[in-house]
Design a protein around this motif. Structure first.
Motif, PDB file in Angstrom:
ATOM      1  N   GLU A 199       0.824  -1.209   0.000  1.00  0.00           N
ATOM      2  CA  GLU A 199       0.000   0.000   0.000  1.00  0.00           C
ATOM      3  C   GLU A 199       0.861   1.262   0.000  1.00  0.00           C
ATOM      4  OE1 GLU A 199      -3.195   2.559  -0.036  1.00  0.00           O
ATOM      5  OE2 GLU A 199      -3.202   0.400  -0.390  1.00  0.00           O
ATOM      6  N   ALA A 200       1.908   1.274   0.801  1.00  0.00           N
ATOM      7  CA  ALA A 200       2.779   2.444   0.870  1.00  0.00           C
ATOM      8  C   ALA A 200       3.448   2.718  -0.473  1.00  0.00           C
ATOM      9  CB  ALA A 200       3.833   2.245   1.962  1.00  0.00           C
ATOM     10  N   VAL A 201       3.922   1.661  -1.126  1.00  0.00           N
ATOM     11  CA  VAL A 201       4.549   1.815  -2.446  1.00  0.00           C
ATOM     12  C   VAL A 201       3.520   2.300  -3.456  1.00  0.00           C
ATOM     13  CG1 VAL A 201       5.681   0.599  -4.345  1.00  0.00           C
ATOM     14  CG2 VAL A 201       6.321   0.082  -1.992  1.00  0.00           C
ATOM     15  N   ALA A 202       2.333   1.704  -3.443  1.00  0.00           N
ATOM     16  CA  ALA A 202       1.292   2.059  -4.411  1.00  0.00           C
ATOM     17  C   ALA A 202       0.880   3.520  -4.260  1.00  0.00           C
ATOM     18  CB  ALA A 202       0.092   1.134  -4.242  1.00  0.00           C
ATOM     19  N   GLN A 203       0.765   3.998  -3.036  1.00  0.00           N
ATOM     20  CA  GLN A 203       0.385   5.393  -2.823  1.00  0.00           C
ATOM     21  C   GLN A 203       1.420   6.341  -3.410  1.00  0.00           C
ATOM     22  OE1 GLN A 203      -0.591   6.303   1.261  1.00  0.00           O
ATOM     23  NE2 GLN A 203      -2.238   4.788   1.361  1.00  0.00           N
ATOM     24  N   ASN A 204       2.699   6.003  -3.265  1.00  0.00           N
ATOM     25  CA  ASN A 204       3.742   6.861  -3.825  1.00  0.00           C
ATOM     26  C   ASN A 204       3.749   6.830  -5.351  1.00  0.00           C
ATOM     27  OD1 ASN A 204       4.467   7.574  -1.262  1.00  0.00           O
ATOM     28  ND2 ASN A 204       6.429   6.515  -1.248  1.00  0.00           N
ATOM     29  N   ILE A 205       3.408   5.679  -5.936  1.00  0.00           N
ATOM     30  CA  ILE A 205       3.294   5.600  -7.393  1.00  0.00           C
ATOM     31  C   ILE A 205       2.119   6.456  -7.872  1.00  0.00           C
ATOM     32  CG2 ILE A 205       2.805   4.070  -9.339  1.00  0.00           C
ATOM     33  CD1 ILE A 205       4.262   1.852  -7.797  1.00  0.00           C
ATOM     34  N   VAL A 209       6.338  -6.668  -7.190  1.00  0.00           N
ATOM     35  CA  VAL A 209       5.831  -5.899  -8.328  1.00  0.00           C
ATOM     36  C   VAL A 209       4.416  -6.337  -8.692  1.00  0.00           C
ATOM     37  CG1 VAL A 209       6.152  -5.455 -10.795  1.00  0.00           C
ATOM     38  CG2 VAL A 209       8.120  -5.366  -9.241  1.00  0.00           C
ATOM     39  N   SER A 210       4.183  -7.626  -8.730  1.00  0.00           N
ATOM     40  CA  SER A 210       2.850  -8.146  -9.057  1.00  0.00           C
ATOM     41  C   SER A 210       1.815  -7.677  -8.042  1.00  0.00           C
ATOM     42  CB  SER A 210       2.891  -9.675  -9.107  1.00  0.00           C
ATOM     43  OG  SER A 210       1.621 -10.209  -9.391  1.00  0.00           O
ATOM     44  N   ALA A 211       2.177  -7.712  -6.748  1.00  0.00           N
ATOM     45  CA  ALA A 211       1.246  -7.282  -5.700  1.00  0.00           C
ATOM     46  C   ALA A 211       0.928  -5.791  -5.812  1.00  0.00           C
ATOM     47  CB  ALA A 211       1.828  -7.604  -4.327  1.00  0.00           C
ATOM     48  N   VAL A 212       1.941  -4.985  -6.118  1.00  0.00           N
ATOM     49  CA  VAL A 212       1.726  -3.544  -6.254  1.00  0.00           C
ATOM     50  C   VAL A 212       0.830  -3.243  -7.453  1.00  0.00           C
ATOM     51  CG1 VAL A 212       2.847  -1.331  -6.744  1.00  0.00           C
ATOM     52  CG2 VAL A 212       3.859  -2.893  -5.077  1.00  0.00           C
ATOM     53  N   MET A 213       1.088  -3.918  -8.578  1.00  0.00           N
ATOM     54  CA  MET A 213       0.261  -3.665  -9.759  1.00  0.00           C
ATOM     55  C   MET A 213      -1.175  -4.148  -9.546  1.00  0.00           C
ATOM     56  SD  MET A 213       2.070  -1.855 -11.674  1.00  0.00           S
ATOM     57  CE  MET A 213       0.743  -1.712 -12.891  1.00  0.00           C
ATOM     58  N   ASN A 214      -1.365  -5.224  -8.800  1.00  0.00           N
ATOM     59  CA  ASN A 214      -2.724  -5.652  -8.457  1.00  0.00           C
ATOM     60  C   ASN A 214      -3.423  -4.581  -7.637  1.00  0.00           C
ATOM     61  OD1 ASN A 214      -2.594  -8.110  -9.781  1.00  0.00           O
ATOM     62  ND2 ASN A 214      -1.932  -9.235  -7.972  1.00  0.00           N
ATOM     63  N   ARG A 215      -2.688  -4.000  -6.679  1.00  0.00           N
ATOM     64  CA  ARG A 215      -3.276  -2.924  -5.872  1.00  0.00           C
ATOM     65  C   ARG A 215      -3.621  -1.700  -6.733  1.00  0.00           C
ATOM     66  NH1 ARG A 215      -4.062   1.527  -5.002  1.00  0.00           N
ATOM     67  NH2 ARG A 215      -3.783   2.788  -3.112  1.00  0.00           N
ATOM     68  N   VAL A 238      10.135  11.995 -16.832  1.00  0.00           N
ATOM     69  CA  VAL A 238      10.258  10.935 -15.834  1.00  0.00           C
ATOM     70  C   VAL A 238      10.003  11.511 -14.450  1.00  0.00           C
ATOM     71  CG1 VAL A 238      11.805   9.255 -14.752  1.00  0.00           C
ATOM     72  CG2 VAL A 238      11.895   9.609 -17.223  1.00  0.00           C
ATOM     73  N   HIS A 239       9.127  10.879 -13.709  1.00  0.00           N
ATOM     74  CA  HIS A 239       8.894  11.235 -12.312  1.00  0.00           C
ATOM     75  C   HIS A 239       9.209  10.011 -11.458  1.00  0.00           C
ATOM     76  CE1 HIS A 239       7.116  15.041 -13.388  1.00  0.00           C
ATOM     77  NE2 HIS A 239       6.311  14.423 -14.241  1.00  0.00           N
ATOM     78  N   ARG A 240      10.033  10.215 -10.425  1.00  0.00           N
ATOM     79  CA  ARG A 240      10.371   9.103  -9.553  1.00  0.00           C
ATOM     80  C   ARG A 240       9.396   9.031  -8.384  1.00  0.00           C
ATOM     81  NH1 ARG A 240      13.131   7.963  -4.598  1.00  0.00           N
ATOM     82  NH2 ARG A 240      14.520   9.752  -4.752  1.00  0.00           N
ATOM     83  N   ALA A 241       8.826   7.846  -8.160  1.00  0.00           N
ATOM     84  CA  ALA A 241       8.009   7.652  -6.963  1.00  0.00           C
ATOM     85  C   ALA A 241       8.893   7.833  -5.743  1.00  0.00           C
ATOM     86  CB  ALA A 241       7.386   6.262  -6.974  1.00  0.00           C
ATOM     87  N   GLU A 242       8.433   8.575  -4.771  1.00  0.00           N
ATOM     88  CA  GLU A 242       9.233   8.827  -3.573  1.00  0.00           C
ATOM     89  C   GLU A 242       9.569   7.523  -2.859  1.00  0.00           C
ATOM     90  OE1 GLU A 242       7.722  11.664  -0.832  1.00  0.00           O
ATOM     91  OE2 GLU A 242       7.286  13.164  -2.376  1.00  0.00           O
ATOM     92  N   SER A 291       7.088   7.643   5.535  1.00  0.00           N
ATOM     93  CA  SER A 291       5.686   7.316   5.270  1.00  0.00           C
ATOM     94  C   SER A 291       5.019   6.679   6.487  1.00  0.00           C
ATOM     95  CB  SER A 291       5.603   6.344   4.089  1.00  0.00           C
ATOM     96  OG  SER A 291       4.356   5.674   4.059  1.00  0.00           O
ATOM     97  N   PRO A 292       3.960   7.301   7.018  1.00  0.00           N
ATOM     98  CA  PRO A 292       3.258   6.685   8.159  1.00  0.00           C
ATOM     99  C   PRO A 292       2.680   5.310   7.817  1.00  0.00           C
ATOM    100  CG  PRO A 292       2.585   8.981   7.864  1.00  0.00           C
ATOM    101  CD  PRO A 292       3.378   8.603   6.648  1.00  0.00           C
TER     102      PRO A 292
END
Length: 353
Positions: free
Chosen positions: A162-168, A211-217, A290-294, A299-300
């Motif tokens: 979730e934390a990674v997905a929010q930054n993406i 990666v698969s889990a993040v893309m599913n989210r 190009v934008h880099r995800a933080e 991240s809380p």
């Protein structure tokens, strides 16, 4: 909290590189004790300049301490039976090294500890190396009298995902709405030599699972690829390299990219210099946006995920679970590292020598 670390100041760069190149678990070299110091000395000026370019040192210790303090505070509420909780950082190649951490833990009278890898995905060259180091230091008496358990991998934990997905999502939001769906999500992880991959190291599989889990989210709203960075030396490494992937996408007319550090939990030289300055400049010259995800940094959501991971581990231990995961007990099919076998047995016995 186990991680590779980074020099907090430019003057610490040489010692960091020497420690890194001396680690046969990470970079196996012939005549390592002789060649590693020479490589470190040769590379120091270049890497010192890179640390100057990102502000004079690595912020990884500051972020690790912030994450650890937040995690420990939440754990006091999530698992009060083992409170109070305290986090310690043990870096593999920079201060605080495990010797310093062991001294602090001894001064605090620690009797129960969790070796918590801060690499979400397991590799013998990262998590394995840190655990080997704790085992060796324990044999030397530095971590005596401690009841150990291990959190060795957590790359598909829902809070981390979730934390990674929010930054993406935040990075995708920097593109105009009508162009957003065409942006390529490019996940970048530290590469591995093919010799390590071919002996059965699980890292590539586990990064792919993240990666698969993040893309599913994310609902698969965008095309994506997994690529690899930070190759060192002439031998074959896992590819494609991030730099080459950016060039290839530009050639194919894909000029909008979100670059995602997927195996790093906080900013350090590979995000701040390699991704932001080096690859960012090259992408700009190719006409790309190009934008880099933080990075996860403060991240809380991520700090809560760390606390949840440890709380679940403690609850499972309370219920009689073994001190290590089932997966950690399996050596790579091609493993010939005697220390690896001894280390796994050591932690399976809760740190009993």
């Amino acid at each position: 909290m186990l991680n590779m670390g980074g020099p907090a100041t430019v003057s610490e760069t040489h010692d960091f590189l020497r420690n890194l190149f001396l680690d046969g678990d990470l970079i196996p070299l012939p005549f390592q004790s002789l060649i590693a110091p020479w490589i470190a000395k040769r590379r120091t000026p270049q890497i010192e300049q890179q640390y100057k370019d990102i502000g004079g040192g690595s912020p990884i210790l500051r972020w690790s301490e912030l994450q650890g303090e937040g995690m420990a505070a939440l754990l006091d509420e999530l698992h009060p039976a083992t409170a109070p909780h305290k986090s310690y950082v043990a870096f593999r190649y920079a201060r605080p090294l495990s010797e310093e951490t062991a001294r602090r833990m001894k001064e605090d009278g620690v009797k129960r500890a969790i070796a918590f890898s801060q690499y979400p995905q397991y590799s013998c060259s990262t998590t394995g190396s840190s655990l080997n180091d704790i085992y060796r230091k324990s044999r030397a008496g530095l971590f005596s009298g401690i009841d150990w358990s291990v959190i060795d991998r957590w790359g598909t934990h829902p809070g981390f995902v979730e934390a990674v997905a929010q930054n993406i999502e935040s990075a995708l939001g920097k593109f105009p709405e009508e162009q957003r769906g065409d942006a390529v999500v490019l996940f970048s992880a530290h590469s591995l030599p093919m010799s390590v991959v071919n002996r059965g190291d699980p890292y590539v599989l586990e990064v792919s699972a993240t990666v698969s889990a993040v893309m599913n989210r994310l609902g698969h709203t965008n095309p994506y690829r997994l690529v690899w960075q930070s190759q060192v030396g002439p031998s074959a490494w896992m590819g494609p390299q991030t730099r080459d992937a950016l060039k290839g996408l530009a050639r194919l007319g894909k000029k909008r990219v979100v670059l995602v550090p997927i195996a790093f939990t906080s900013d350090h030289i590979e995000t701040l210099y390699e991704l932001d300055l080096e690859y960012g400049k090259e992408a700009h010259e190719l006409g790309m946006e190009v934008h880099r995800a933080e990075s996860l940094n403060g991240s809380p959501v991520f700090i809560r995920a760390l606390a949840d991971i440890v709380a679940q581990h403690l609850k499972e231990k309370d219920a009689g679970a073994p001190p290590t995961s089932v997966q950690m007990g399996l050596r790579c099919p091609g493993c010939s590292n005697v220390t690896c076998a001894q280390q796994k047995s050591f932690f399976a016995r809760s740190g009993t020598l």
